[in-house]
Motif scaffolding. Structure first.
Motif, PDB file in Angstrom:
ATOM      1  N   ALA A   1      13.439 -19.260 -11.672  1.00 43.86           N
ATOM      2  CA  ALA A   1      12.418 -19.020 -10.962  1.00 43.86           C
ATOM      3  C   ALA A   1      12.432 -17.636 -10.353  1.00 43.86           C
ATOM      4  O   ALA A   1      11.483 -16.574 -10.222  1.00 43.86           O
ATOM      5  CB  ALA A   1      11.837 -19.832  -9.738  1.00 43.86           C
ATOM      6  N   LEU A   2      13.823 -17.110  -9.830  1.00 42.66           N
ATOM      7  CA  LEU A   2      13.986 -15.943  -9.393  1.00 42.66           C
ATOM      8  C   LEU A   2      14.099 -14.734 -10.324  1.00 42.66           C
ATOM      9  O   LEU A   2      13.434 -13.826 -10.294  1.00 42.66           O
ATOM     10  CB  LEU A   2      15.322 -15.936  -8.510  1.00 42.66           C
ATOM     11  N   ALA A   3      14.641 -15.442 -11.612  1.00 49.04           N
ATOM     12  CA  ALA A   3      14.556 -14.354 -12.809  1.00 49.04           C
ATOM     13  C   ALA A   3      12.992 -13.872 -12.978  1.00 49.04           C
ATOM     14  O   ALA A   3      12.606 -12.757 -13.328  1.00 49.04           O
ATOM     15  CB  ALA A   3      15.433 -14.833 -13.694  1.00 49.04           C
ATOM     16  N   ARG A   4      12.321 -14.933 -13.003  1.00 54.79           N
ATOM     17  CA  ARG A   4      10.808 -14.681 -13.527  1.00 54.79           C
ATOM     18  C   ARG A   4      10.087 -13.810 -12.600  1.00 54.79           C
ATOM     19  O   ARG A   4       9.451 -12.858 -12.914  1.00 54.79           O
ATOM     20  CB  ARG A   4      10.193 -16.138 -13.514  1.00 54.79           C
ATOM     21  N   ALA A   5      10.426 -13.940 -11.154  1.00 55.08           N
ATOM     22  CA  ALA A   5       9.746 -13.116 -10.008  1.00 55.08           C
ATOM     23  C   ALA A   5      10.535 -11.731 -10.288  1.00 55.08           C
ATOM     24  O   ALA A   5       9.865 -10.798 -10.037  1.00 55.08           O
ATOM     25  CB  ALA A   5      10.234 -13.600  -8.807  1.00 55.08           C
ATOM     26  N   LEU A   6      11.620 -11.592 -10.613  1.00 47.72           N
ATOM     27  CA  LEU A   6      12.149 -10.057 -10.847  1.00 47.72           C
ATOM     28  C   LEU A   6      11.714  -9.481 -11.776  1.00 47.72           C
ATOM     29  O   LEU A   6      11.206  -8.319 -11.706  1.00 47.72           O
ATOM     30  CB  LEU A   6      13.653 -10.277 -10.613  1.00 47.72           C
ATOM     31  N   MET A   7      11.601 -10.195 -12.984  1.00 43.81           N
ATOM     32  CA  MET A   7      10.732  -9.660 -14.112  1.00 43.81           C
ATOM     33  C   MET A   7       9.429  -9.183 -14.033  1.00 43.81           C
ATOM     34  O   MET A   7       8.921  -8.268 -14.450  1.00 43.81           O
ATOM     35  CB  MET A   7      11.412 -10.551 -15.125  1.00 43.81           C
ATOM     36  N   ALA A   8       8.802  -9.979 -13.299  1.00 46.48           N
ATOM     37  CA  ALA A   8       7.366  -9.642 -12.984  1.00 46.48           C
ATOM     38  C   ALA A   8       7.367  -8.280 -11.977  1.00 46.48           C
ATOM     39  O   ALA A   8       6.564  -7.339 -12.420  1.00 46.48           O
ATOM     40  CB  ALA A   8       6.729 -10.822 -11.915  1.00 46.48           C
ATOM     41  N   GLU A   9       8.508  -8.195 -11.141  1.00 44.24           N
ATOM     42  CA  GLU A   9       8.244  -6.779 -10.464  1.00 44.24           C
ATOM     43  C   GLU A   9       8.585  -5.912 -11.488  1.00 44.24           C
ATOM     44  O   GLU A   9       7.904  -4.439 -11.463  1.00 44.24           O
ATOM     45  CB  GLU A   9       9.376  -6.727  -9.407  1.00 44.24           C
ATOM     46  N   VAL A  10       9.590  -5.854 -12.305  1.00 46.26           N
ATOM     47  CA  VAL A  10      10.043  -4.658 -13.341  1.00 46.26           C
ATOM     48  C   VAL A  10       8.782  -4.557 -14.330  1.00 46.26           C
ATOM     49  O   VAL A  10       8.481  -3.345 -14.609  1.00 46.26           O
ATOM     50  CB  VAL A  10      11.174  -5.256 -14.384  1.00 46.26           C
TER      51      VAL A  10
ATOM     52  N   TRP B   1      13.787  -4.814 -18.864  1.00 52.31           N
ATOM     53  CA  TRP B   1      13.043  -5.799 -18.278  1.00 52.31           C
ATOM     54  C   TRP B   1      13.999  -7.028 -18.167  1.00 52.31           C
ATOM     55  O   TRP B   1      13.846  -7.675 -17.036  1.00 52.31           O
ATOM     56  CB  TRP B   1      12.088  -6.316 -19.352  1.00 52.31           C
ATOM     57  N   GLY B   2      14.917  -7.426 -18.860  1.00 48.06           N
ATOM     58  CA  GLY B   2      15.792  -8.359 -18.785  1.00 48.06           C
ATOM     59  C   GLY B   2      16.919  -7.870 -17.938  1.00 48.06           C
ATOM     60  O   GLY B   2      17.396  -8.902 -16.826  1.00 48.06           O
ATOM     61  N   ASN B   3      17.604  -6.978 -18.270  1.00 51.32           N
ATOM     62  CA  ASN B   3      18.749  -6.569 -17.574  1.00 51.32           C
ATOM     63  C   ASN B   3      18.694  -6.307 -16.067  1.00 51.32           C
ATOM     64  O   ASN B   3      19.495  -6.705 -15.157  1.00 51.32           O
ATOM     65  CB  ASN B   3      19.226  -5.046 -18.176  1.00 51.32           C
ATOM     66  N   ALA B   4      17.306  -5.627 -15.671  1.00 51.99           N
ATOM     67  CA  ALA B   4      17.302  -5.693 -14.115  1.00 51.99           C
ATOM     68  C   ALA B   4      17.381  -6.866 -13.292  1.00 51.99           C
ATOM     69  O   ALA B   4      17.660  -6.919 -12.119  1.00 51.99           O
ATOM     70  CB  ALA B   4      15.876  -4.682 -13.934  1.00 51.99           C
ATOM     71  N   ALA B   5      16.867  -8.073 -13.921  1.00 55.68           N
ATOM     72  CA  ALA B   5      16.797  -9.075 -13.387  1.00 55.68           C
ATOM     73  C   ALA B   5      17.953  -9.930 -13.591  1.00 55.68           C
ATOM     74  O   ALA B   5      18.483 -10.355 -12.477  1.00 55.68           O
ATOM     75  CB  ALA B   5      15.562 -10.106 -13.813  1.00 55.68           C
ATOM     76  N   LEU B   6      18.616 -10.386 -14.718  1.00 51.03           N
ATOM     77  CA  LEU B   6      19.436 -10.987 -15.107  1.00 51.03           C
ATOM     78  C   LEU B   6      20.963 -10.521 -14.768  1.00 51.03           C
ATOM     79  O   LEU B   6      21.874 -11.133 -14.489  1.00 51.03           O
ATOM     80  CB  LEU B   6      19.535 -11.343 -16.374  1.00 51.03           C
ATOM     81  N   ASN B   7      21.188  -9.043 -14.779  1.00 51.89           N
ATOM     82  CA  ASN B   7      22.342  -8.484 -14.832  1.00 51.89           C
ATOM     83  C   ASN B   7      23.105  -8.819 -13.362  1.00 51.89           C
ATOM     84  O   ASN B   7      24.139  -9.077 -12.938  1.00 51.89           O
ATOM     85  CB  ASN B   7      22.577  -7.269 -15.072  1.00 51.89           C
TER      86      ASN B   7
END
Length: 338
Positions: A237-246, A210-216
């Motif tokens: 904001a980008l990380a939050r949107a990416l994590m919502a997709e995960v 969940w974190g790796n897919a967005a933050l890495n």
């Protein structure tokens, strides 16, 4: 016990050190200067107390097949390295040798013994052409997740695994409490490795992903630390949107997370000046494990009809970065301007 660590980098090296000093016959599959230093001096571990300790009885090889049959295999190589390693792995395996698979992201064995409508589905992102599953039978796999910060401060020396948050949860793909699972957990715990048994190891894999897919990938592309990503509003904001997709893809295969997205994002930001592993790979000129961290999430999304447009865009950028680095033999390091 004969134990082979395939991919004795930072994480695998810490496990190998612990298991060797606990008295097991440990073989390490490593490469380059790290391999040469281990062969010369043994495997070193630099503790939080600043003391360097060495395990001198380990065997270090550059091909898995050289280690011979094992009682336990710990597969600690990164996901994108496994297809090339896979043909050598059967030489390590006796009839019932289990393989503890530690890879970040969503693994090649994800749908083995899954039980849902996608049971048995092969994930091309992490098992191209089926090469991994042909050489490592699903029945051998014990899933695990590496939590904590690990690195190689110099060739032949690893660091990490000695804080309260460091742990390696273990679980069977079918969720069973098997005798072999209990035996592996006991072996790890006796060596000073925290290894709680979980009934749903897939949920733990997703929670870390969940974190790796967005933050890495953000770290790889921007050279920002976790703290900087958290504190910079646009990146947050980008990380939050990416994590919502995960999270949506995880939900599509029946996985729910135990904390909110905001809590998970805040816990990563609290790590401060930590660089993601993919950021470190960019600076070292290593191939990026982007398929297992990001690409496979999009692949599962397509299988379940779950849209991942932001993840797909970031995945394309990181694949291009990986290609440019490999084609030019480059490493990309942030340098001060003065």
């Amino acid at each position: 016990m004969r134990i082979c660590i395939v991919g004795a980098g930072a994480v695998g090296g810490v496990l190998g050190f612990r298991l060797a000093t606990a008295g097991h016959a440990v073989s390490l599959v490593a490469r380059g200067a790290h391999l040469a230093a281990i062969r010369r001096d043994g495997l070193g571990h630099l503790g939080r107390d600043g003391v360097l300790r060495r395990a001198t009885g380990v065997r270090a090889v550059d091909r898995a097949g050289e280690a011979g049959p094992q009682d336990l295999v710990v597969l600690a190589a990164k996901a994108h390295q496994i297809p090339a390693l896979a043909p050598d792995l059967p030489a390590l395996l006796q009839a019932d040798t289990p393989v503890v698979a530690l890879q970040n992201g969503i693994p090649w064995w994800y749908f083995h013994d899954h039980g849902g409508r996608l049971a048995g589905t092969r994930l091309e992102s992490v098992d191209p052409g089926g090469i991994v599953s042909r050489h490592i039978e699903g029945r051998r796999v014990v899933g695990s997740v590496a939590w904590g910060a690990y690195d190689i401060p110099e060739p032949g020396v690893v660091r990490g695994g000695d804080t309260p948050r460091d742990r390696f949860p273990l679980g069977e793909p079918d969720g069973s409490a098997s005798p072999r699972l209990a035996a592996i957990a006991r072996t790890f715990e006796d060596a000073g490795i925290r290894a709680p048994i979980l009934p749903d190891i897939r949920a733990e894999k997703w929670f870390k992903a969940w974190g790796n897919a967005a933050l890495n990938p953000i770290g790889a592309l921007t050279h920002a630390t976790l703290g900087q990503m958290h504190d910079f509003p646009a990146a947050n904001a980008l990380a939050r949107a990416l994590m919502a997709e995960v999270e949506a893809v995880a939900h599509s295969v029946g996985v729910a997370f135990p904390v909110s997205l905001e809590e998970r994002l805040a816990s990563s930001g609290a790590l401060g000046a930590v660089r993601t592993s993919t950021h470190q790979d960019v600076e070292a000129g290593r191939r990026l494990e982007i398929d297992a961290l990001v690409g496979v999430v999009g692949e599962i999304g397509r299988l379940t009809g779950t849209a991942t447009p932001r993840l797909d865009a970031l995945y394309a950028c990181c694949r291009l970065l990986d290609h440019v680095m490999a084609e030019g033999g480059l490493r990309i390091v942030a340098q001060p301007t003065a």
